[in-house]
Design a protein around this motif. Sequence first.
Motif, PDB file in Angstrom:
ATOM      1  N   LEU A 117       0.801  -1.185  -0.084  1.00  0.00           N
ATOM      2  CA  LEU A 117      -0.005  -0.240   0.031  1.00  0.00           C
ATOM      3  C   LEU A 117       0.762   1.266  -0.004  1.00  0.00           C
ATOM      4  O   LEU A 117       1.987   1.138   0.374  1.00  0.00           O
ATOM      5  N   SER A 118       0.344   2.341  -0.070  1.00  0.00           N
ATOM      6  CA  SER A 118       1.172   3.742  -0.027  1.00  0.00           C
ATOM      7  C   SER A 118       1.727   3.635   1.471  1.00  0.00           C
ATOM      8  O   SER A 118       1.241   3.047   2.288  1.00  0.00           O
ATOM      9  N   ILE A 119       2.834   4.544   1.652  1.00  0.00           N
ATOM     10  CA  ILE A 119       3.430   4.811   2.628  1.00  0.00           C
ATOM     11  C   ILE A 119       2.619   5.310   3.823  1.00  0.00           C
ATOM     12  O   ILE A 119       2.333   4.590   4.929  1.00  0.00           O
ATOM     13  N   PHE A 120       1.485   6.281   3.474  1.00  0.00           N
ATOM     14  CA  PHE A 120       0.581   6.737   4.430  1.00  0.00           C
ATOM     15  C   PHE A 120      -0.286   5.637   4.696  1.00  0.00           C
ATOM     16  O   PHE A 120      -0.647   5.646   5.925  1.00  0.00           O
ATOM     17  N   ASP A 121      -0.985   4.922   3.879  1.00  0.00           N
ATOM     18  CA  ASP A 121      -1.843   3.800   4.254  1.00  0.00           C
ATOM     19  C   ASP A 121      -1.206   2.687   5.286  1.00  0.00           C
ATOM     20  O   ASP A 121      -1.844   2.025   5.920  1.00  0.00           O
ATOM     21  N   ASN A 122       0.219   2.483   4.860  1.00  0.00           N
ATOM     22  CA  ASN A 122       0.805   1.381   5.834  1.00  0.00           C
ATOM     23  C   ASN A 122       0.785   2.012   7.113  1.00  0.00           C
ATOM     24  O   ASN A 122       0.371   1.295   8.050  1.00  0.00           O
ATOM     25  N   ILE A 123       1.067   3.201   7.414  1.00  0.00           N
ATOM     26  CA  ILE A 123       1.057   3.555   8.818  1.00  0.00           C
ATOM     27  C   ILE A 123      -0.440   4.016   9.515  1.00  0.00           C
ATOM     28  O   ILE A 123      -0.735   3.684  10.670  1.00  0.00           O
ATOM     29  N   ALA A 124      -1.206   4.212   8.392  1.00  0.00           N
ATOM     30  CA  ALA A 124      -2.694   4.565   8.895  1.00  0.00           C
ATOM     31  C   ALA A 124      -3.503   3.326   9.094  1.00  0.00           C
ATOM     32  O   ALA A 124      -4.530   3.194   9.856  1.00  0.00           O
ATOM     33  N   ALA A 179      12.552  12.757   5.132  1.00  0.00           N
ATOM     34  CA  ALA A 179      12.913  11.901   3.780  1.00  0.00           C
ATOM     35  C   ALA A 179      11.706  11.677   3.088  1.00  0.00           C
ATOM     36  O   ALA A 179      11.705  11.434   1.797  1.00  0.00           O
ATOM     37  N   LEU A 180      10.562  11.387   3.777  1.00  0.00           N
ATOM     38  CA  LEU A 180       9.353  10.976   3.130  1.00  0.00           C
ATOM     39  C   LEU A 180       8.269  11.849   3.070  1.00  0.00           C
ATOM     40  O   LEU A 180       7.151  11.318   2.384  1.00  0.00           O
ATOM     41  N   LYS A 181       8.478  13.113   3.777  1.00  0.00           N
ATOM     42  CA  LYS A 181       7.091  14.003   3.632  1.00  0.00           C
ATOM     43  C   LYS A 181       6.406  14.174   2.523  1.00  0.00           C
ATOM     44  O   LYS A 181       5.274  14.481   2.496  1.00  0.00           O
ATOM     45  N   ASN A 182       7.416  14.150   1.394  1.00  0.00           N
ATOM     46  CA  ASN A 182       6.496  14.451  -0.207  1.00  0.00           C
ATOM     47  C   ASN A 182       6.288  13.324  -0.635  1.00  0.00           C
ATOM     48  O   ASN A 182       5.938  13.361  -1.824  1.00  0.00           O
ATOM     49  N   ARG A 183       6.522  12.057   0.047  1.00  0.00           N
ATOM     50  CA  ARG A 183       6.574  10.793  -0.709  1.00  0.00           C
ATOM     51  C   ARG A 183       5.301   9.994  -0.182  1.00  0.00           C
ATOM     52  O   ARG A 183       5.093   8.760  -0.429  1.00  0.00           O
ATOM     53  N   GLU A 227       3.423   7.276  -2.403  1.00  0.00           N
ATOM     54  CA  GLU A 227       3.907   6.606  -3.074  1.00  0.00           C
ATOM     55  C   GLU A 227       4.106   4.961  -2.350  1.00  0.00           C
ATOM     56  O   GLU A 227       3.642   4.966  -1.058  1.00  0.00           O
ATOM     57  N   SER A 228       4.353   4.140  -3.386  1.00  0.00           N
ATOM     58  CA  SER A 228       4.221   2.573  -2.516  1.00  0.00           C
ATOM     59  C   SER A 228       5.151   2.409  -1.616  1.00  0.00           C
ATOM     60  O   SER A 228       6.277   2.852  -1.862  1.00  0.00           O
ATOM     61  N   ALA A 229       4.958   1.745  -0.546  1.00  0.00           N
ATOM     62  CA  ALA A 229       5.774   1.427   0.580  1.00  0.00           C
ATOM     63  C   ALA A 229       6.835   0.596   0.190  1.00  0.00           C
ATOM     64  O   ALA A 229       8.034   0.700   0.755  1.00  0.00           O
ATOM     65  N   LEU A 230       6.633  -0.377  -0.902  1.00  0.00           N
ATOM     66  CA  LEU A 230       7.635  -1.331  -1.449  1.00  0.00           C
ATOM     67  C   LEU A 230       8.837  -0.729  -2.270  1.00  0.00           C
ATOM     68  O   LEU A 230       9.652  -1.401  -2.511  1.00  0.00           O
ATOM     69  N   SER A 231       8.528   0.726  -2.525  1.00  0.00           N
ATOM     70  CA  SER A 231       9.618   1.254  -3.243  1.00  0.00           C
ATOM     71  C   SER A 231      10.984   1.739  -2.314  1.00  0.00           C
ATOM     72  O   SER A 231      11.855   2.059  -2.944  1.00  0.00           O
ATOM     73  N   CYS A 257       8.022   0.027   9.318  1.00  0.00           N
ATOM     74  CA  CYS A 257       7.378  -1.010   9.944  1.00  0.00           C
ATOM     75  C   CYS A 257       7.227  -0.789  11.575  1.00  0.00           C
ATOM     76  O   CYS A 257       6.386  -0.810  11.932  1.00  0.00           O
ATOM     77  N   ILE A 258       8.269  -0.139  11.961  1.00  0.00           N
ATOM     78  CA  ILE A 258       8.159   0.424  13.242  1.00  0.00           C
ATOM     79  C   ILE A 258       7.387   1.519  13.438  1.00  0.00           C
ATOM     80  O   ILE A 258       6.691   1.651  14.335  1.00  0.00           O
ATOM     81  N   ALA A 259       7.435   2.361  12.289  1.00  0.00           N
ATOM     82  CA  ALA A 259       6.402   3.608  12.370  1.00  0.00           C
ATOM     83  C   ALA A 259       4.892   3.135  12.408  1.00  0.00           C
ATOM     84  O   ALA A 259       4.170   3.652  13.084  1.00  0.00           O
TER      85      ALA A 259
END
Lengths: 249, 280
Positions: free
Chosen positions: A97-104, A134-138, A141-145, A155-157
Amino acid sequence: MIVETSHLNLYYGSFHALKDIDLSIKENLITGIIGPSGCGKSTLLRVFNRMNDLIRGVRITGAVLIDREDIHSPVCDLILLRKKVGMVFQRPNAFPLSIFDNIAYGPRIWSITDKKTLRDIVERSLAAVDLFDALKNRLKESALSLSAEKQQRLCIARLLAVEPEILLMDEPCSSLDPIATGKIEELMLVLKRKYTIIIVTHNMQQAARIADEVGFMLLGELIEFNSTKKIFTNPSDRRTFDYISGRFG
Amino acid sequence: MTFRIGPRTSQIIAYIILLLMTIITIIVLFFIIGYVFKNGFAQLSLEFLTDRTREMGKEGGILPSIIGTLFVTVLAVIIATPLGVGSAVYLVEYTRGGLLRRIISFGADCLAGVPSIIFGLFGFIFFVIQLKLGWSILSGSLTLAVMIIPTIIRTSEEAIKAVPLSYREISYSLGGGKLDTIWKVVLPTSLPGILTGVILGIGRAIGETAAVIFTAGSSLGMPTSVFSSTRTLAVHFYILAREGISMEKAYGTATVLIIIILFVNFVAYRLMHRFMERYY
């Protein structure tokens, strides 16, 4: 004492995987569990958030208390337990999923749907693992990238986003290179101010570098549990000495 | 004395044989489509696509059949997808690979191989007569749904099984329940595989003749509701050709059907590709 076990036994079918383990883990310390492969250290870790429930044929006897509450009692809420006791796995395993969706993901399970609140949680969690800049503008994007190290941080976040108290780490650096490992270790030293960390590792140097207390396991038994200094300089059991000096394992 | 072929030569021979097989397959495929298009393309006109059918199909267009085909197929997929995906989720996530799951999977495999005319006969007896739905779009859709459910179950089952256990573990370790895990992790991750099953189902349903001729009927009127009888493109083609009404119109109909199928597949694969690009 935040985590305590007494006479803990665990069986996979007829295989006796954990033998009579008595352990007490203190708050806001890093506790390392070391031992050769197959000694039961991961199994022990997975007792604390009851991940072994997913495996058929597992039977547990004895008591496991977390905050003085028996986690196997019928009144213990499994979902609340897992919120309180979070886990970081061996491989960085972000969802596709996206970085955002992973954490959410976690907060959404807890029915937080307000966009502003979710955004705050995501930003705070990323900041806690030093990824925010590093990631605030990304975030879309997919977390797998991400690189393996950043994925493991992510994953810790993702875990911190559900506000746990205890972090279980199952060889969190085993798929990372030495530089990335060093960075994750620094992060753990920061995190221990707020969280209690239990880390399983077969890397003795790692345990020596970051743990405050260390337990040595062998063939399902907890052989010795002591301060890191004592374990690595003057162990009281012969087998511990043999293991840390590289005679076996 | 034995005749031996060197390893290099046998590599080359194997390569040529495999290449030939591929070429033959592709030629056959293109020949069929090309043949239909060659005979049917001349028939395509605005009138053919937008006019009502007249004189049993000898004159006029095929608009009622186009609408009927889309109606029947879409309804069948709407009925079959939740049932098929739901069953697959149950089989994988709740039965833990026991005897029940093996029996149902075996049954689904067998059902997927049953000739469609058997489904047609079943639909006629059960939906048309027993449930008194008559020859209607609804009867046709229900019959097609029953026919494509096994395909959707099996492909979805494989897709769901392929979701790594670690994803489920993380979800549980974050406090997710079984339902959260299925809904937010398992289904989104297996969506491309599930969509493949649905596309295969659409493909089977849209060109189906035997199962709908008994259940949706063959009326040429403009369908107005799910209780209207309709004649799908495949049935229309069959009747035009078999009764010798008009071979030209038959090829025209076939051309339209093939174009619709190509279009549906194209759109579905684009959608899938966009989904995969986003996350993988």
